[in-house]
Design an enzyme around this catalytic site. Sequence first.
Site, PDB file in Angstrom:
ATOM      1  N   LEU A 150       1.608   2.948  -6.736  1.00 30.83           N
ATOM      2  CA  LEU A 150       0.535   2.613  -5.809  1.00 30.83           C
ATOM      3  C   LEU A 150       1.030   1.613  -4.761  1.00 30.83           C
ATOM      4  O   LEU A 150       2.113   1.052  -4.898  1.00 30.83           O
ATOM      5  CB  LEU A 150      -0.646   2.045  -6.588  1.00 30.83           C
ATOM      6  CG  LEU A 150      -1.285   2.996  -7.620  1.00 30.83           C
ATOM      7  CD1 LEU A 150      -2.321   2.251  -8.450  1.00 30.83           C
ATOM      8  CD2 LEU A 150      -1.910   4.209  -6.931  1.00 30.83           C
TER       9      LEU A 150
ATOM     10  N   HIS B  34      -0.001  -2.978  -7.452  1.00 31.75           N
ATOM     11  CA  HIS B  34       0.938  -2.857  -8.563  1.00 31.75           C
ATOM     12  C   HIS B  34       0.501  -3.686  -9.764  1.00 31.75           C
ATOM     13  O   HIS B  34       0.344  -3.172 -10.873  1.00 31.75           O
ATOM     14  CB  HIS B  34       2.343  -3.273  -8.122  1.00 31.75           C
ATOM     15  CG  HIS B  34       3.019  -2.266  -7.271  1.00 31.75           C
ATOM     16  ND1 HIS B  34       4.193  -2.519  -6.592  1.00 31.75           N
ATOM     17  CD2 HIS B  34       2.692  -0.978  -6.970  1.00 31.75           C
ATOM     18  CE1 HIS B  34       4.555  -1.443  -5.916  1.00 31.75           C
ATOM     19  NE2 HIS B  34       3.655  -0.510  -6.123  1.00 31.75           N
TER      20      HIS B  34
ATOM     21  N   LYS C 191       8.709  -1.261  -7.285  1.00 30.78           N
ATOM     22  CA  LYS C 191       9.000  -2.606  -6.810  1.00 30.78           C
ATOM     23  C   LYS C 191       8.265  -2.838  -5.481  1.00 30.78           C
ATOM     24  O   LYS C 191       7.958  -1.871  -4.782  1.00 30.78           O
ATOM     25  CB  LYS C 191      10.515  -2.797  -6.677  1.00 30.78           C
ATOM     26  CG  LYS C 191      11.265  -1.664  -5.929  1.00 30.78           C
ATOM     27  CD  LYS C 191      11.004  -1.734  -4.476  1.00 30.78           C
ATOM     28  CE  LYS C 191      11.225  -0.533  -3.681  1.00 30.78           C
ATOM     29  NZ  LYS C 191      10.552  -0.591  -2.369  1.00 30.78           N
TER      30      LYS C 191
ATOM     31  N   ASP D 230       8.990  -4.247   1.138  1.00 31.46           N
ATOM     32  CA  ASP D 230       9.277  -2.820   0.952  1.00 31.46           C
ATOM     33  C   ASP D 230      10.758  -2.549   0.696  1.00 31.46           C
ATOM     34  O   ASP D 230      11.135  -2.050  -0.361  1.00 31.46           O
ATOM     35  CB  ASP D 230       8.794  -2.030   2.165  1.00 31.46           C
ATOM     36  CG  ASP D 230       8.937  -0.535   1.957  1.00 31.46           C
ATOM     37  OD1 ASP D 230       8.616  -0.067   0.854  1.00 31.46           O
ATOM     38  OD2 ASP D 230       9.384   0.156   2.883  1.00 31.46           O
TER      39      ASP D 230
ATOM     40  N   ARG E  56       2.289  -0.157   3.876  1.00 31.42           N
ATOM     41  CA  ARG E  56       3.353  -1.140   4.049  1.00 31.42           C
ATOM     42  C   ARG E  56       3.135  -2.022   5.273  1.00 31.42           C
ATOM     43  O   ARG E  56       3.807  -3.046   5.435  1.00 31.42           O
ATOM     44  CB  ARG E  56       4.702  -0.422   4.128  1.00 31.42           C
ATOM     45  CG  ARG E  56       5.129   0.199   2.811  1.00 31.42           C
ATOM     46  CD  ARG E  56       6.323   1.115   2.962  1.00 31.42           C
ATOM     47  NE  ARG E  56       5.971   2.348   3.649  1.00 31.42           N
ATOM     48  CZ  ARG E  56       6.818   3.371   3.828  1.00 31.42           C
ATOM     49  NH1 ARG E  56       8.070   3.270   3.388  1.00 31.42           N
ATOM     50  NH2 ARG E  56       6.423   4.461   4.442  1.00 31.42           N
TER      51      ARG E  56
END
Length: 348
Positions: free
Chosen positions: A87, A92, A110, A190, A178
């Site tokens: 996600l 997260h 991550k 990212d 992002r």
Amino acid sequence: MVNVTDADVVSPVNAAPLRIGVLGAARISTASVIKASQLTGDRLVAVAARDPKRAAEYAAANGFERSEPSYEALLAADDIDVIYNPLPNGLHAEWTIKALRAGKNVLSEKPFSSNLAEGEILATVAEETGGKLWEAFHNRHHPVMGRMLEIAASGEVGDVTHVHVRMDMPYPGDDDPRSSFALAGGGLMDVGCYAVHAAVEFGALLGGAPRITAATAEVSTFDELIDTRLVASAVYPNGRTASLHSSMSDNDVRFELSFTGTRGKAYAPGFVLPHLDDRVIVTVDGVERVEHLGTRTSYAYQLDAVRRNLRDGEPFAVPVSTSLTIMGLIDDAYRAAGLPVRPARVLE
């Protein structure tokens, strides 16, 4: 010289396949679990998405055994032992905690949290529930990254004096998660997290994790809290240095790791995507050689590592303690660049 071919690598057959459930229908899942599981023999049991129809279509198109009508239903399924969480960044920790509390083990994309404070809450929940928590720095499990660390430790290029990581990609668009501060977006979060992770890995050879000493950032015209480029300098406890460059405003993709020593250098031009470029280029006393470490996808190596840790208790190369160190350095880099740390959704 080291050269590895795909034929040299076979997933272990003595461990039960992972039974994977996927949160969301994210693009990254195609490489990270769908194609990777075809190589490793692990099961794609179920997927859930915000739209149940979308989940059903995604499951049928990508080889899942079924879809579930909601994230909650996926976490409640008793035939799933690993939840993959791809996600958006800001979700997260929230959904990883829900999965852990539902008795599942979690492979989280991550960065595994929005900031260090949220990561510490996540780590506490993992410890309290006894669930396994893995952060998906997939490249750490590929021979390219392992070989770079091995060369550095061997002394072949002399004493390591500087580590450099460059992570560049094109801008994903204003409407991409992002690019959302609320969803813990930004270039450092990212792609830059790979640079921070690599620098932390070298800390084992250089006296410990590095410390951020300075950082500068360029920000999005769409949201001035979103870094489109961030360059950080760091120093290790032994005085050696690192430079960490991340960008999501470039025309091309460049994912490079190099280090310099007193006798030479080593360079991995594709260390995050070694299936596209598996070279490690080593120069010692002016003599260059090229090693090929194999183009088997790092995501397949990652699933193998997750399976060995879950089934056999073999140590995972990126423990939660390393994930927390990475998040702390990301927070420090943002502060040094004059930007706020990313906001947490999980506060306790």
